[in-house]
Write an enzyme that holds these catalytic residues in place. Structure first.
Site, mmCIF file in Angstrom:
data_model
loop_
_atom_site.group_PDB
_atom_site.id
_atom_site.type_symbol
_atom_site.label_atom_id
_atom_site.label_comp_id
_atom_site.label_asym_id
_atom_site.label_seq_id
_atom_site.Cartn_x
_atom_site.Cartn_y
_atom_site.Cartn_z
ATOM 1 C CE1 TYR A 164 -1.241 -6.441 11.458
ATOM 2 C CE2 TYR A 164 0.453 -5.482 12.407
ATOM 3 C CZ TYR A 164 -0.322 -5.727 11.226
ATOM 4 O OH TYR A 164 0.377 -5.624 9.947
ATOM 5 C CE LYS A 168 0.449 -9.287 9.185
ATOM 6 N NZ LYS A 168 -0.241 -9.547 8.150
HETATM 7 P P1 NAP Z 1 -5.894 -2.091 4.386
HETATM 8 O O1 NAP Z 1 -5.694 -0.866 3.474
HETATM 9 O O2 NAP Z 1 -6.532 -2.167 5.577
HETATM 10 O O3 NAP Z 1 -6.305 -3.235 3.312
HETATM 11 C C1 NAP Z 1 -6.730 -4.741 4.075
HETATM 12 C C2 NAP Z 1 -7.248 -5.530 2.936
HETATM 13 O O4 NAP Z 1 -7.505 -6.926 3.622
HETATM 14 C C3 NAP Z 1 -8.722 -4.963 2.325
HETATM 15 O O5 NAP Z 1 -8.748 -5.187 1.017
HETATM 16 C C4 NAP Z 1 -9.493 -5.662 3.074
HETATM 17 O O6 NAP Z 1 -10.740 -5.932 2.286
HETATM 18 C C5 NAP Z 1 -8.991 -6.997 3.165
HETATM 19 N N1 NAP Z 1 -9.419 -7.950 4.350
HETATM 20 C C6 NAP Z 1 -9.426 -7.859 5.644
HETATM 21 N N2 NAP Z 1 -10.035 -8.997 6.232
HETATM 22 C C7 NAP Z 1 -10.662 -9.732 5.262
HETATM 23 C C8 NAP Z 1 -11.205 -10.720 5.298
HETATM 24 N N3 NAP Z 1 -11.622 -11.269 6.364
HETATM 25 N N4 NAP Z 1 -11.118 -11.602 3.895
HETATM 26 C C9 NAP Z 1 -10.751 -11.145 3.020
HETATM 27 N N5 NAP Z 1 -10.446 -9.689 2.731
HETATM 28 C C10 NAP Z 1 -10.023 -9.090 3.972
HETATM 29 O O7 NAP Z 1 -4.176 -2.702 4.707
HETATM 30 P P2 NAP Z 1 -3.152 -2.683 4.051
HETATM 31 O O8 NAP Z 1 -1.966 -1.704 4.936
HETATM 32 O O9 NAP Z 1 -3.001 -2.665 2.812
HETATM 33 O O10 NAP Z 1 -2.289 -4.193 4.526
HETATM 34 C C11 NAP Z 1 -2.111 -5.201 3.642
HETATM 35 C C12 NAP Z 1 -1.359 -6.476 4.382
HETATM 36 O O11 NAP Z 1 -0.075 -5.739 4.576
HETATM 37 C C13 NAP Z 1 -1.819 -6.802 5.460
HETATM 38 O O12 NAP Z 1 -1.448 -7.973 5.675
HETATM 39 C C14 NAP Z 1 -0.923 -5.923 6.735
HETATM 40 O O13 NAP Z 1 -0.922 -6.665 7.882
HETATM 41 C C15 NAP Z 1 0.551 -5.856 5.950
HETATM 42 N N6 NAP Z 1 1.145 -4.774 6.491
HETATM 43 C C16 NAP Z 1 0.819 -3.612 6.398
HETATM 44 C C17 NAP Z 1 1.687 -2.213 6.668
HETATM 45 C C18 NAP Z 1 1.104 -0.977 6.692
HETATM 46 O O14 NAP Z 1 2.148 -0.169 7.311
HETATM 47 N N7 NAP Z 1 0.122 -0.549 5.986
HETATM 48 C C19 NAP Z 1 2.885 -2.796 7.436
HETATM 49 C C20 NAP Z 1 3.197 -4.065 7.664
HETATM 50 C C21 NAP Z 1 2.262 -4.859 7.176
HETATM 51 P P3 NAP Z 1 -12.334 -5.842 2.958
HETATM 52 O O15 NAP Z 1 -12.524 -5.319 4.076
HETATM 53 O O16 NAP Z 1 -13.093 -5.450 1.787
HETATM 54 O O17 NAP Z 1 -12.386 -7.363 3.050
#
Ligand code: NAP
Length: 241
Positions: A164, A168
């Site tokens: 992961y 990034k």
């Molecule tokens: P999440 O709740 O797990 O949501 C991830 C989203 O990505 C879901 O809508 C999922 O929908 C979609 N997704 C995954 N694989 C996909 C694919 N192959 N094609 C299309 N859609 C896909 O995660 P989140 O925390 O909101 O994360 C959003 C972004 O923020 C990510 O890039 C993550 O790395 C980044 N981020 C998050 C955090 C945190 O603390 N949460 C911190 C730093 C960065 P489906 O499964 O339906 O496709």
């Protein structure tokens, strides 16, 4: 009256992506909500539409060429252009991720979604973005991808991870290369870190809300024409690569 802006948010059916779509929708924008899971996607679109947002569903798997091509066709049909692309879809990949024992397929899966997926979607959407007066691309990264922070003793960068975090870092590097190539265009492309937010991605252990995490993406999606490109930001300002 100015023309309605159109955005595509990938991974918009839950978590931070949903809140990014809600935030851009609240500005009066038309928002394409991209994700794989149909049921969750349609429910998210219906919820935003009920709240008055001009949202529409975009079936999208960022790891699949045909799906991304079809998504670009759908967006083109809606607006003939795209003003903002938020590459938010992401995955941590399977555990464990200790470098000495990790399954290479775990690394491959993280890179496939978090990096190659972003390149695939961005390049498919570029012809539409080039038709916008103020195109913006936002890549949702993470401070765990910062090599500066990863090598700063005591910095908070999460657990050791061979998939992961490096995915990034790779995404950050790719963001810089896009900014360099697109320097003489109107397109501004930046990476954003949402902070540690409570979502499915981390078993809801994050300490910020998804809406708080969405704020940086909304800010980068609405940068003025003289705004930065090729940089990495969180709510507190610039993040060191
Ligand atoms: P999440 O709740 O797990 O949501 C991830 C989203 O990505 C879901 O809508 C999922 O929908 C979609 N997704 C995954 N694989 C996909 C694919 N192959 N094609 C299309 N859609 C896909 O995660 P989140 O925390 O909101 O994360 C959003 C972004 O923020 C990510 O890039 C993550 O790395 C980044 N981020 C998050 C955090 C945190 O603390 N949460 C911190 C730093 C960065 P489906 O499964 O339906 O496709």
């Amino acid at each position: 009256m100015s023309e309605q802006k159109i955005a595509l948010v990938t991974g918009a059916n839950k978590g931070i992506g949903y809140e990014i779509a809600a935030g851009l929708g609240a500005l009066g924008w038309m928002v394409g909500m991209g994700a794989r899971d149909q049921e969750r996607r349609e429910a998210a679109v219906a919820k935003l539409r009920a709240a008055g947002v001009d949202a529409f569903s975009v079936p999208l798997d960022v790891t699949d060429d045909a799906s991304v091509t079809e998504a670009a066709r759908l967006i083109g049909e809606r607006g003939g252009r795209l003003d903002v692309l938020v590459n938010n879809a992401g995955t941590t990949g399977n555990a464990p991720q200790m470098p000495t024992t990790v399954d290479v397929e775990t690394v491959r899966a993280a890179v496939e979604t978090n990096v190659i997926g972003v390149i695939r979607v961005t390049n498919a959407m570029l012809p539409l973005l080039r038709r916008s007066a103020s195109p913006r691309i936002v890549n949702m990264s993470s401070s765990v991808g910062s090599l500066t922070l990863q090598t700063t003793p005591g910095a908070e960068v999460g657990p050791i991870s061979a998939a992961y975090s490096p995915s990034k870092t790779f995404l950050n590097a790719v963001t810089v290369q896009y900014a360099k190539e697109l320097r003489d265009t109107d397109i501004l492309i930046n990476a954003g870190c949402p902070g540690y937010c409570a979502t499915d991605l981390n078993g809801f252990r994050g300490v910020r809300t998804p809406a708080q995490g969405a704020a940086i993406a909304i800010q980068l999606a609405t940068l003025p024409d003289d705004g930065p490109t090729g940089h990495f930001f969180d709510d507190a300002g610039e993040v060191a690569w």
